[in-house]
Design a protein around this motif. Sequence first.
Motif, short mmCIF file in Angstrom:
data_model
loop_
_atom_site.label_atom_id
_atom_site.label_comp_id
_atom_site.label_asym_id
_atom_site.label_seq_id
_atom_site.Cartn_x
_atom_site.Cartn_y
_atom_site.Cartn_z
N PHE A 141 -7.65 -4.27 -4.18
CA PHE A 141 -6.37 -3.46 -4.24
C PHE A 141 -5.71 -4.17 -5.34
O PHE A 141 -5.22 -3.62 -6.39
N VAL A 142 -5.54 -5.33 -5.42
CA VAL A 142 -4.74 -6.24 -6.66
C VAL A 142 -5.67 -5.97 -7.78
O VAL A 142 -4.77 -5.86 -8.79
N LEU A 143 -6.97 -6.14 -7.89
CA LEU A 143 -7.61 -5.92 -9.28
C LEU A 143 -7.63 -4.58 -9.55
O LEU A 143 -7.40 -4.34 -10.79
N SER A 144 -7.65 -3.51 -8.62
CA SER A 144 -7.65 -2.02 -9.35
C SER A 144 -6.16 -1.77 -9.85
O SER A 144 -5.89 -1.09 -10.74
N SER A 145 -4.87 -2.34 -9.13
CA SER A 145 -3.79 -2.33 -9.58
C SER A 145 -3.55 -2.89 -11.05
O SER A 145 -3.06 -2.22 -11.98
N PHE A 167 -9.61 4.16 -2.77
CA PHE A 167 -10.56 3.90 -1.97
C PHE A 167 -10.65 2.64 -1.25
O PHE A 167 -10.85 2.58 -0.03
N VAL A 168 -10.38 1.51 -2.15
CA VAL A 168 -10.20 0.26 -1.50
C VAL A 168 -9.01 0.15 -0.46
O VAL A 168 -8.97 -0.94 0.40
N ALA A 169 -7.92 0.78 -0.57
CA ALA A 169 -6.69 0.89 -0.11
C ALA A 169 -7.02 1.58 1.34
O ALA A 169 -6.33 1.48 2.43
N GLY A 170 -8.00 2.31 1.27
CA GLY A 170 -8.36 3.06 2.94
C GLY A 170 -8.20 2.22 4.18
O GLY A 170 -7.52 2.43 4.92
N PRO A 171 -8.83 1.14 4.33
CA PRO A 171 -8.94 0.22 5.45
C PRO A 171 -7.79 -0.68 5.59
O PRO A 171 -7.67 -1.04 6.88
N MET A 172 -6.97 -0.73 4.67
CA MET A 172 -5.83 -1.42 4.79
C MET A 172 -4.87 -1.07 5.86
O MET A 172 -4.26 -1.74 6.88
N ASN A 198 2.19 -5.05 -7.70
CA ASN A 198 1.22 -5.28 -6.72
C ASN A 198 0.49 -6.74 -6.54
O ASN A 198 0.19 -7.28 -5.50
N ILE A 199 0.43 -7.23 -7.73
CA ILE A 199 -0.65 -8.39 -7.97
C ILE A 199 0.08 -9.57 -7.25
O ILE A 199 -0.68 -10.16 -6.22
N PRO A 200 1.33 -10.25 -7.35
CA PRO A 200 2.08 -11.36 -6.51
C PRO A 200 1.84 -11.01 -5.10
O PRO A 200 1.39 -11.82 -4.31
N PHE A 201 2.41 -9.96 -4.74
CA PHE A 201 2.39 -9.65 -3.24
C PHE A 201 0.99 -9.46 -2.63
O PHE A 201 1.09 -9.94 -1.64
N GLY A 202 -0.02 -8.91 -3.26
CA GLY A 202 -1.15 -8.92 -2.78
C GLY A 202 -1.75 -10.22 -2.74
O GLY A 202 -2.50 -10.56 -1.55
N LEU A 203 -1.71 -10.97 -3.47
CA LEU A 203 -2.35 -12.50 -3.69
C LEU A 203 -1.64 -13.18 -2.47
O LEU A 203 -2.25 -13.92 -1.59
N LEU A 204 -0.25 -12.98 -2.32
CA LEU A 204 0.37 -13.82 -1.34
C LEU A 204 -0.26 -13.45 0.06
O LEU A 204 -0.50 -14.18 0.96
N SER A 205 -0.47 -11.87 0.47
CA SER A 205 -0.67 -11.43 1.67
C SER A 205 -2.14 -12.03 1.88
O SER A 205 -2.29 -12.53 3.25
N ALA A 206 -3.07 -11.82 0.82
CA ALA A 206 -4.39 -12.34 1.19
C ALA A 206 -4.67 -13.85 1.76
O ALA A 206 -5.11 -13.99 2.67
N ASN A 237 0.94 -1.28 0.00
CA ASN A 237 -0.03 0.07 0.00
C ASN A 237 0.92 1.28 -0.13
O ASN A 237 0.70 2.05 -0.75
N VAL A 238 1.86 1.25 1.03
CA VAL A 238 2.61 2.42 1.10
C VAL A 238 3.49 2.56 -0.12
O VAL A 238 3.93 3.71 -0.89
N LEU A 239 4.09 1.70 -0.55
CA LEU A 239 4.85 1.46 -1.95
C LEU A 239 4.23 2.26 -3.17
O LEU A 239 4.95 3.09 -3.93
N ASP A 240 2.85 1.81 -3.02
CA ASP A 240 2.19 2.40 -4.37
C ASP A 240 1.95 3.87 -4.27
O ASP A 240 1.84 4.37 -5.44
N SER A 241 2.19 4.50 -3.08
CA SER A 241 1.98 5.84 -2.86
C SER A 241 3.04 6.51 -3.50
O SER A 241 3.31 7.82 -3.92
N SER A 242 4.49 6.00 -3.21
CA SER A 242 5.67 6.75 -3.54
C SER A 242 6.26 5.98 -4.82
O SER A 242 7.12 6.82 -5.60
#
Length: 527
Positions: free
Chosen positions: A94-98, A119-124, A179-187, A31-36
Amino acid sequence: MSTATPFNPPPLQGSARLWGTIAVSLATFMNVLDSSIANVSLPAIAGDLGVSANQGTWVITSFGVANAIALPLTGWLSQRFGQVRLFITSVLLFVLSSWLCGLAPNMTMLIIFRVMQGFVAGPMIPLSQGLLLSSYPPALAGLAMGLWAITTLVAPVVGPLLGGWITDNINWSWIFYINIPFGLLSAFMVWSIYRKRESVIRKLPIDSVGLGLLVIWVGALQIMLDKGKELDWFHSPEVVGLGLVALVGCAIFLAWELTAEHPVVDLHLFKRRNFWSGTLAIAVGYGLFFGNVVLLPLWLQQFMGYPSIDAGMLLAPVGLLAIILSPIVGKNVNRVDPRWLASFAFVVFAVVLLMRSQFNTQADFGTMMLPTIIQGIAMAFFFIPLSVILLSGITPDKIPAASGLSSFVRIVAGSFGTSIATTVWQDRAAMHHAQLAESIHQGSATATQVLAGMRNAGLTPEQALAQVNRLIDQQAYMLAIDDVFFASAMIFLLLIPVVWFARPKLAGSAGGAGGSGSNVDAAVGAH
């Protein structure tokens, strides 16, 4: 409403705790990485999609505004659907929107998908902190938050480097695909470890009117800031209309939220001196910081000839000293008056920006790198003390609302700061260009000599004038960014008295209340 007893699962043990920490931190890092990561890629994205570099900044601001709007909803959503389910759903969306961001064929679609992503990143971010705290015994809560803070401080270091390398060597789309592989692994990991530790679900009313008004006035204000520089500001009926919508919407929103039974934003918190002064200082400071962080790589790439990877290398060291000093500041923040620590941060920020205001077109890599390294000191002393100040004296039941509201104000200020910084930069550049161009006339011996030399080198008169115009542009934008840096430094110094309006308690309930909250905002602050 459900009257079920809240489920308080015991702390995780052994390898489960380790893997749980990794799983939650992985999502936070993503999440933070995607902002910078997108900051140094803006020129490439804008060029590829056929828009101006200024329009490219919408990639940053759209994410930030949508992310901020989602923050106040986190509490309601987590109670309505459960913290674990909400976290996993947020990560998967977040993965889908990425993926959709990477596929975007034009800037309009990219902005739409970035809004969805934000928006979907808000709760993370807030949920990751809650899940991590539940994984550790109370005696190790500080360790849990320390690990979490380091994760969010490492991401801004890696982001510009990774974004620059990807943009130069692959394609900007991959800053989103990564973001896709990291997000799927985290979920998958979070579901495996936390699925039996779900929080109690309650059917609570939602302030749909307040939420709608929030979206309308914040969205209108951000669009006005983004499009104002293109449409000549209030000479444009569209900008005037957006301004009126933002003003009226904000007024109605304030009136509604102050009288609603279940407000989406608890504005009564602003009655507290510590809260309003701390929130104002952290919001304005973050807006200045983030606006300059976006502006610097734009200038380096557009007018100094830096490739994306080099611009990323100049931004990356900002987190190095912050990573080292943040645990020390966090450990001692209740022993030293946080107002002194925050004041020190503002002074360091001002020194950094004054150093940058001396940049010229001959500045070398080392000269530009030094202020970035020093800025890490300011970051460590900025987020943690200010968060302690704004949460000082607030009862534990109000801390989630206070932390969420301050985060919302800060993130919105970051998006506004980006738009304001780029607008001022453009306006000052136009003014400097006009002043520099006045010296190019037939009566100027220097101008005549330069143009003659270019014609002797084989350039046509038109080509010679075009080359001179490019040189004037380079100088004008350099002078303009120096102006922005200098003005930002002065505003940082003006924030020091704001902090001293607060009267934070250094021990007792306030200190304890501020402790975990401060770590939360400190880590989110790097975002």
